[in-house]
Scaffold this motif. Structure first.
Motif, PDB file in Angstrom:
ATOM      1  N   THR A 255      33.811  32.148  34.507  1.00  0.00           N
ATOM      2  CA  THR A 255      33.287  32.972  33.430  1.00  0.00           C
ATOM      3  C   THR A 255      33.832  34.359  33.687  1.00  0.00           C
ATOM      4  OG1 THR A 255      31.265  31.731  33.794  1.00  0.00           O
ATOM      5  CG2 THR A 255      31.161  33.522  32.194  1.00  0.00           C
ATOM      6  N   PRO A 256      34.438  34.989  32.699  1.00  0.00           N
ATOM      7  CA  PRO A 256      34.974  36.333  32.949  1.00  0.00           C
ATOM      8  C   PRO A 256      33.877  37.249  33.477  1.00  0.00           C
ATOM      9  CG  PRO A 256      35.704  35.515  30.828  1.00  0.00           C
ATOM     10  CD  PRO A 256      34.709  34.519  31.342  1.00  0.00           C
ATOM     11  N   PRO A 257      34.104  37.916  34.604  1.00  0.00           N
ATOM     12  CA  PRO A 257      33.079  38.786  35.162  1.00  0.00           C
ATOM     13  C   PRO A 257      32.846  39.993  34.259  1.00  0.00           C
ATOM     14  CG  PRO A 257      35.110  39.009  36.381  1.00  0.00           C
ATOM     15  CD  PRO A 257      35.320  37.904  35.412  1.00  0.00           C
ATOM     16  N   PRO A 258      31.628  40.525  34.257  1.00  0.00           N
ATOM     17  CA  PRO A 258      31.363  41.706  33.434  1.00  0.00           C
ATOM     18  C   PRO A 258      32.261  42.860  33.882  1.00  0.00           C
ATOM     19  CG  PRO A 258      29.560  41.285  34.973  1.00  0.00           C
ATOM     20  CD  PRO A 258      30.467  40.103  35.044  1.00  0.00           C
ATOM     21  N   GLY A 259      32.751  43.617  32.959  1.00  0.00           N
ATOM     22  CA  GLY A 259      33.567  44.782  33.307  1.00  0.00           C
ATOM     23  C   GLY A 259      35.048  44.484  33.384  1.00  0.00           C
TER      24      GLY A 259
ATOM     25  N   SER B  58      31.693  50.741  40.319  1.00  0.00           N
ATOM     26  CA  SER B  58      30.991  49.964  39.305  1.00  0.00           C
ATOM     27  C   SER B  58      29.808  49.207  39.883  1.00  0.00           C
ATOM     28  CB  SER B  58      31.950  48.999  38.614  1.00  0.00           C
ATOM     29  OG  SER B  58      32.553  48.167  39.568  1.00  0.00           O
ATOM     30  N   ASN B  59      29.823  49.005  41.186  1.00  0.00           N
ATOM     31  CA  ASN B  59      28.688  48.333  41.805  1.00  0.00           C
ATOM     32  C   ASN B  59      28.470  48.868  43.213  1.00  0.00           C
ATOM     33  OD1 ASN B  59      26.774  46.639  42.882  1.00  0.00           O
ATOM     34  ND2 ASN B  59      27.541  44.871  41.762  1.00  0.00           N
ATOM     35  N   GLY B  60      27.401  49.631  43.402  1.00  0.00           N
ATOM     36  CA  GLY B  60      27.137  50.310  44.665  1.00  0.00           C
ATOM     37  C   GLY B  60      27.010  49.387  45.855  1.00  0.00           C
ATOM     38  N   LEU B  61      26.500  48.152  45.638  1.00  0.00           N
ATOM     39  CA  LEU B  61      26.303  47.250  46.774  1.00  0.00           C
ATOM     40  C   LEU B  61      27.609  46.945  47.488  1.00  0.00           C
ATOM     41  CD1 LEU B  61      23.713  44.694  45.347  1.00  0.00           C
ATOM     42  CD2 LEU B  61      23.315  46.639  46.851  1.00  0.00           C
ATOM     43  N   PHE B  62      28.692  47.045  46.737  1.00  0.00           N
ATOM     44  CA  PHE B  62      30.004  46.754  47.310  1.00  0.00           C
ATOM     45  C   PHE B  62      30.347  47.716  48.453  1.00  0.00           C
ATOM     46  CE2 PHE B  62      34.338  45.213  47.249  1.00  0.00           C
ATOM     47  CZ  PHE B  62      34.171  43.924  46.791  1.00  0.00           C
ATOM     48  N   VAL B 146      27.445  41.348  41.992  1.00  0.00           N
ATOM     49  CA  VAL B 146      28.715  41.690  42.607  1.00  0.00           C
ATOM     50  C   VAL B 146      29.771  40.679  42.166  1.00  0.00           C
ATOM     51  CG1 VAL B 146      29.940  41.673  44.806  1.00  0.00           C
ATOM     52  CG2 VAL B 146      27.804  42.929  44.583  1.00  0.00           C
ATOM     53  N   THR B 147      30.925  41.193  41.706  1.00  0.00           N
ATOM     54  CA  THR B 147      32.038  40.320  41.353  1.00  0.00           C
ATOM     55  C   THR B 147      32.850  40.026  42.603  1.00  0.00           C
ATOM     56  OG1 THR B 147      32.146  41.282  39.161  1.00  0.00           O
ATOM     57  CG2 THR B 147      34.076  40.075  39.906  1.00  0.00           C
ATOM     58  N   LEU B 148      32.974  38.742  42.928  1.00  0.00           N
ATOM     59  CA  LEU B 148      33.755  38.356  44.099  1.00  0.00           C
ATOM     60  C   LEU B 148      35.245  38.466  43.792  1.00  0.00           C
ATOM     61  CD1 LEU B 148      31.672  35.231  45.088  1.00  0.00           C
ATOM     62  CD2 LEU B 148      31.572  37.497  46.105  1.00  0.00           C
ATOM     63  N   LEU B 149      36.066  38.356  44.842  1.00  0.00           N
ATOM     64  CA  LEU B 149      37.510  38.427  44.635  1.00  0.00           C
ATOM     65  C   LEU B 149      37.984  37.316  43.702  1.00  0.00           C
ATOM     66  CD1 LEU B 149      38.750  39.187  48.251  1.00  0.00           C
ATOM     67  CD2 LEU B 149      38.505  40.779  46.352  1.00  0.00           C
ATOM     68  N   SER B 150      37.273  36.175  43.715  1.00  0.00           N
ATOM     69  CA  SER B 150      37.689  35.046  42.885  1.00  0.00           C
ATOM     70  C   SER B 150      37.242  35.184  41.442  1.00  0.00           C
ATOM     71  CB  SER B 150      37.126  33.742  43.449  1.00  0.00           C
ATOM     72  OG  SER B 150      37.422  33.646  44.808  1.00  0.00           O
ATOM     73  N   GLY B 151      36.524  36.272  41.117  1.00  0.00           N
ATOM     74  CA  GLY B 151      36.127  36.486  39.731  1.00  0.00           C
ATOM     75  C   GLY B 151      34.725  36.001  39.419  1.00  0.00           C
ATOM     76  N   GLN B 152      34.103  35.230  40.324  1.00  0.00           N
ATOM     77  CA  GLN B 152      32.723  34.815  40.096  1.00  0.00           C
ATOM     78  C   GLN B 152      31.785  35.955  40.463  1.00  0.00           C
ATOM     79  OE1 GLN B 152      34.930  32.987  41.615  1.00  0.00           O
ATOM     80  NE2 GLN B 152      34.847  30.866  40.898  1.00  0.00           N
ATOM     81  N   PHE B 156      21.763  39.406  43.785  1.00  0.00           N
ATOM     82  CA  PHE B 156      21.382  40.210  44.935  1.00  0.00           C
ATOM     83  C   PHE B 156      21.278  39.374  46.216  1.00  0.00           C
ATOM     84  CE2 PHE B 156      18.193  42.302  47.644  1.00  0.00           C
ATOM     85  CZ  PHE B 156      18.852  43.492  47.850  1.00  0.00           C
ATOM     86  N   THR B 157      20.604  38.212  46.121  1.00  0.00           N
ATOM     87  CA  THR B 157      20.442  37.372  47.315  1.00  0.00           C
ATOM     88  C   THR B 157      21.802  36.935  47.848  1.00  0.00           C
ATOM     89  OG1 THR B 157      18.810  36.383  45.832  1.00  0.00           O
ATOM     90  CG2 THR B 157      18.774  35.694  48.129  1.00  0.00           C
ATOM     91  N   GLY B 158      22.674  36.498  46.931  1.00  0.00           N
ATOM     92  CA  GLY B 158      24.002  36.069  47.342  1.00  0.00           C
ATOM     93  C   GLY B 158      24.764  37.204  48.011  1.00  0.00           C
TER      94      GLY B 158
END
Lengths: 383, 271
Positions: A255-259, B58-62, B146-152, B156-158
């Motif tokens: 699924t395309p990630p947001p952003g 875009s995502n502080g947790l990163f 969080v967007t992983l390197l693979s795009g998924q 928060f738990t993950g």
């Protein structure tokens, strides 16, 4: 007890045998384990034709594995195309690792791994996704549209049985190529046959192409292109680990990630462009010679114009990296030449040579520069 | 005293030592500096991994991941060099080693206790870096999946789960260095020498690792698998490189711990 031990030990060098033994054991394990896994495989004899049939039928086999690709074509280290090297162009030099999951012809995923980046190509049924983490770009293409665009390029021999096709293929290349089975090898811990294709013409820069074919499943496990100069393979792409189980379906979910930037990508436009007048009309290409020593001669080659066209065609899509960096790296490596054909620049690598003449002709082939020079003079040399 | 209570008291000493506390504070502050720099800077981040830092905005947790990756080459090993280099040499310099070695405690146990507290210190340091990064990131930047390197994307738990895995991995990488530090520490009575020598080890290894002509040597280097954090951020995770990293550190640890043991066992107590 403790004092006995300390008198025994502290007065002797005996304790130092422990690290010696530990170190030897660790090093021996590190060196031996991969070697044991690579021990020679034991498989029943097969002919080259049988292996080609097995290869052709292997697209039915589901698998998941890691592939390491290394290229040492003898061209300079290419500039990094994208910051972390997951552009598809990074496959041209250096070593790269890829992971592949394959369920069937319409369900597969290929992931190209960079240091902190990843490029994925995922096909799940009718959806084809391209994802580049560096650029944060998703491209989507409907598979049926893609197939419609490429349909007219259908193979006319599609209806023939695989065995017949294999025989036909062997016959077709027989005059120029020796195809044989050269024993067995172990690749990624699997027993495999090694199918070798060797040019009969010794002016080719390609010494041989070796394909390791899995003994049980017929899947190609490794492809090596070996130059006539010997040494390490110029191109070596093969599995370092592989499992022939149906991959978990979740790896194909995307699924395309947001952003992320989402582009509907129309591959058919590319195919249309290629036939179209958009290409420079004074650019003509012909093939001189045949078999392994054929030389591609392109006339009316104008680098700046081509670069402009490339930029126009890709609409400034940056995913493929900066092509001009690649071109500059090649030009920097070329040396000036003079001959009856005029003056130009020549590039020699382990696998191919190129000759770019001032009259706008570009000659490329998997041969020495001499053969290119002969072709430039209009002499179709025979062995 | 049992080995576990010895370890607990040694760990207490290590964690309460002011110098070590300062090191931990510096490690906790580093993500704050990175985060502030990113917050205040305008325009696209540049450098070797722009994507890594761009993701933080875009995502502080990163920032938890980024901090770990940025501190792994130098600051975290430096911290471990100080703690492990001091382990035995510090006792020598303080004149306390002779008491440790003459009490009826096997020298192997002294080593085990010292090494264990180094390893735990490394884990504490890694968790502090990741936690500080995530907290600072959450305060300075928007937070979300969080967007992983693979795009998924992971929730928060993950994200916390992967962060803890990466911190544990970092602790194992530091444990390999800690074993080298322990050995060097048994060779000298000057703690500063042991610390500096240990700190030089990963630097030299990383320089060798950057020379393409030595590629045959690279898989054997201590630091070769130090930077594979990206493989935790893929879906599915790339377990092959992670496993190779763990095995490499285990190999370094057993070799250098056995050397340290031999050195300590043959060492003349009166010296």
């Amino acid at each position: 007890m403790s004092s006995l031990r300390s008198t025994l030990f502290s007065s002797s060098r005996l304790p130092w045998t422990v690290p010696l033994a530990v170190t030897s054991l660790v090093l021996a394990t590190a060196v031996a384990v991969p070697r044991i896994a690579d021990a020679d495989a034991d498989l029943p004899d097969r002919s080259a034709g049988q292996l080609i049939v097995a290869l052709a039928e292997s697209r039915e086999v589901p698998l998941a594995g890691t592939i390491v690709h290394s290229a040492d074509v003898g061209i300079p280290e290419l500039p990094r195309f994208s910051s972390s090297g997951t552009s598809p162009l990074s496959l041209l030099s250096g070593a790269t690792s890829l992971r592949v999951w394959y369920a069937d012809e319409t369900t597969y995923r290929l992931a190209l791994y960079g240091d902190l980046a990843e490029t994925d190509l995922i096909r799940d049924g009718n959806d084809v996704w391209y994802w580049n983490s560096d650029q944060n770009v998703v491209m989507h293409q409907r598979a049926d549209e893609l197939e419609a665009a490429t349909e007219h390029k259908q193979n006319p021999t599609a209806g023939l049985p695989t065995e017949t096709l294999a025989e036909l293929a062997l016959l077709a290349v027989e005059e120029s190529t020796v195809v044989e089975v050269d024993g067995t090898v172990t690749v990624a811990g699997r027993a495999a046959y090694e199918l070798v294709a060797r040019p009969r013409d010794d002016r080719s820069l390609i010494g041989e192409i070796r394909i390791a074919v899995d003994g049980d499943h017929g899947v190609p496990l490794r492809v090596q292109v070996i130059g006539t100069d010997g040494g390490d393979p110029a191109v070596d792409i093969g599995f370092t680990s592989v499992a022939f189980d149906e991959p978990d379906r979740s790896v194909f979910d995307f699924t395309p990630p947001p952003g992320a930037t989402l582009e509907e990508f129309d591959m058919s436009r590319w195919f249309a462009d290629a036939d179209d007048e958009k290409f420079p009309s004074d650019l003509e290409a012909e093939v001189v010679g045949d078999g392994w020593t054929s030389v591609l001669v392109v006339s009316g080659f104008d680098l700046d114009m081509l670069m402009d066209h490339f930029r126009e065609m890709t609409d400034g899509v940056q995913e493929f990296g900066d092509l001009s960096g690649l071109v500059d790296a090649f030009i920097a490596e070329m040396r000036p030449t003079v001959g009856p054909y005029g003056t130009g620049l020549a590039l020699e690598s382990r696998l191919f040579s190129a000759l770019w003449l001032d009259d706008g002709r570009l000659l490329v082939g998997a041969v020495d520069v001499d053969v290119l020079e002969d072709a430039a003079e209009g002499r179709t040399s025979t062995p | 005293m049992s080995t576990s209570s010895l370890t607990a008291s040694e760990l207490g000493l290590v964690l309460r030592r002011r110098r070590n506390l300062i090191l931990l504070v510096v490690l906790a502050a580093a993500p704050l500096i990175i985060g502030l720099a990113l917050r205040l800077s305008t325009g696209e981040p540049r450098g070797p991994n722009p994507g890594l830092l761009a993701e933080v905005a875009s995502n502080g947790l990163f920032l938890g991941f980024s901090a770990l990756i940025l501190l792994t080459p130098f600051f975290m090993p430096l911290t471990m060099a100080v703690v492990s280099g001091d382990a035995i040499a510090g006792e020598s310099a303080g004149g306390t080693l002779r008491y440790l070695l003459t009490v009826p405690v096997a020298r192997g146990r002294v080593l085990a206790v010292k090494y264990t507290s180094c390893v735990v210190f490394g884990l504490v340091a890694a968790v502090i870096v990741v936690a500080s990064g995530m907290i600072v990131g959450a305060l300075l930047f928007p937070v979300g999946d969080v967007t992983l390197l693979s795009g998924q994307t992971v929730g928060f738990t993950g994200t916390v789960g992967r962060a803890l895995l990466m911190a544990s991995y970092a602790a194992v990488m530091l444990a390999g260095l800690a074993a080298i530090g322990m050995f060097i520490s048994t060779l000298t009575e000057v703690p500063a020498t042991a610390m500096a020598t240990t700190a030089a080890v990963p630097v030299v290894a990383q320089i060798l690792g950057a020379i393409p002509q030595l590629s045959g040597l690279h898989p054997w280097l201590l630091t070769d698998t130090w930077r594979v954090y990206g493989d935790f951020l893929r879906e599915p995770m790339m377990l092959e490189t992670i496993q190779r990293g763990l095995l490499t550190q285990a190999a370094y640890a057993v070799i250098f711990l056995s050397l340290a043991w031999a050195r300590l066992t043959t060492r003349d107590v009166t010296s």
